[in-house]
Design an enzyme around this catalytic site. Structure first.
Site, short mmCIF file in Angstrom:
data_model
loop_
_atom_site.label_atom_id
_atom_site.label_comp_id
_atom_site.label_asym_id
_atom_site.label_seq_id
_atom_site.Cartn_x
_atom_site.Cartn_y
_atom_site.Cartn_z
CG HIS A 133 -0.18 -0.06 2.53
ND1 HIS A 133 0.24 1.05 3.22
CD2 HIS A 133 0.20 -1.12 3.28
CE1 HIS A 133 0.84 0.69 4.33
NE2 HIS A 133 0.83 -0.64 4.39
CG ASP A 134 -0.39 4.22 1.38
OD1 ASP A 134 -1.24 4.98 0.91
OD2 ASP A 134 -0.60 3.46 2.35
N GLY A 179 4.98 -1.06 2.70
CA GLY A 179 4.15 0.13 2.56
C GLY A 179 4.95 1.42 2.53
#
Length: 256
Positions: free
Chosen positions: A119-120, A137
């Site tokens: 994520h991200d 992440g």
């Protein structure tokens, strides 16, 4: 071009000349650009935007919810550019509201089998991630980076443009542009000289980058002392300046 055994949600937006193989699932809030080819047994969930000319191989999972325990179902996104190759069993997750609510992938990248992009993350253009390379992440990966097979990158780490990691490296701190890293934990192992040559960097720029590397890693200087020594090169060469900018904005510190 959509196999009768594929499931495509009626709210998905499918471009022209898109191929979708059997037993593939395309969810709502998914947009797929023209000339994209998706094999069988692929899952694409949204909100996700996929650009043009991408190739996604079997068993890949693109745009799934992240594995962050803080994630509570917020509407986050995955944005992907054009002409990426996503090989077997690659996993790419959407962002979280703790960052910019977005995972972003550039164009012309190759993600080999079993790569994981958490994520991200922000991945640039012309990146190669070899088999089983994984980035946690909030990792940022610059243009033309090569991550060797089984490389693991700690969350929030930044890897500068044209950097290179050897297979099975573990990256806990930022890797400056053009630097080769290897080991667990990874340490600098020289410059990506071959990459500089292949990508047409002038001899003057190559020499300036070499001087920068020597100041950072070969002269037993502090970071501040090294930056002072390369100040003139930074003024005259934008690529050296990019290294200075990377180092001075690093939040985790650079590998040394």
């Amino acid at each position: 071009m959509i196999d009768k055994l594929a499931f495509v949600h009626p709210d998905a937006k499918i471009g022209n000349n898109v191929t979708i193989g059997p037993w593939t699932y395309i969810g709502a809030d998914v947009e797929i650009g023209d000339d994209t080819w998706i094999s069988s047994h692929v899952v694409v969930k949204g909100p996700t935007v996929i650009g043009k000319g991408n190739r996604i191989f079997q068993f890949a999972s693109v745009g799934e919810e992240c594995q962050d325990k803080k994630y509570a179902g917020e509407p986050t996104r995955l944005i992907m550019g054009d002409n990426n190759i996503i090989r077997e069993s690659v996993t790419i997750h959407r962002g979280t509201v703790q960052d910019n609510s977005e995972t972003r992938i550039g164009s012309n990248n190759l993600f080999m089998a079993y790569v994981h992009i958490a994520h991200d993350c922000v991945v640039g253009n012309n990146v190669i991630m070899a088999n089983n390379a994984s980035i946690a992440g909030h990792v940022h990966v610059g243009d033309h980076v090569i991550l060797g097979g089984m490389t693991g990158v700690h969350q929030f780490v930044h890897i500068g443009a044209h950097a290179f990691t050897a297979g099975s490296s573990t990256i806990f701190q930022d890797v400056p542009p053009f630097v080769m890293a290897a080991g667990s934990p990874a340490i600098p192992r020289g410059l990506n000289v071959e990459g500089l040559k292949r990508r047409g960097f002038s001899k003057e720029t190559q020499h300036a980058i070499r001087r920068t590397y020597k100041a950072l890693y070969r002269k037993n200087l502090t970071i501040d002392e090294a930056l002072a020594e390369i100040a003139v090169d930074a003024e005259n060469d934008p690529y050296v300046q990019s290294m200075v900018d990377f180092i001075t904005t690093s939040s985790r510190g650079i590998i040394r």
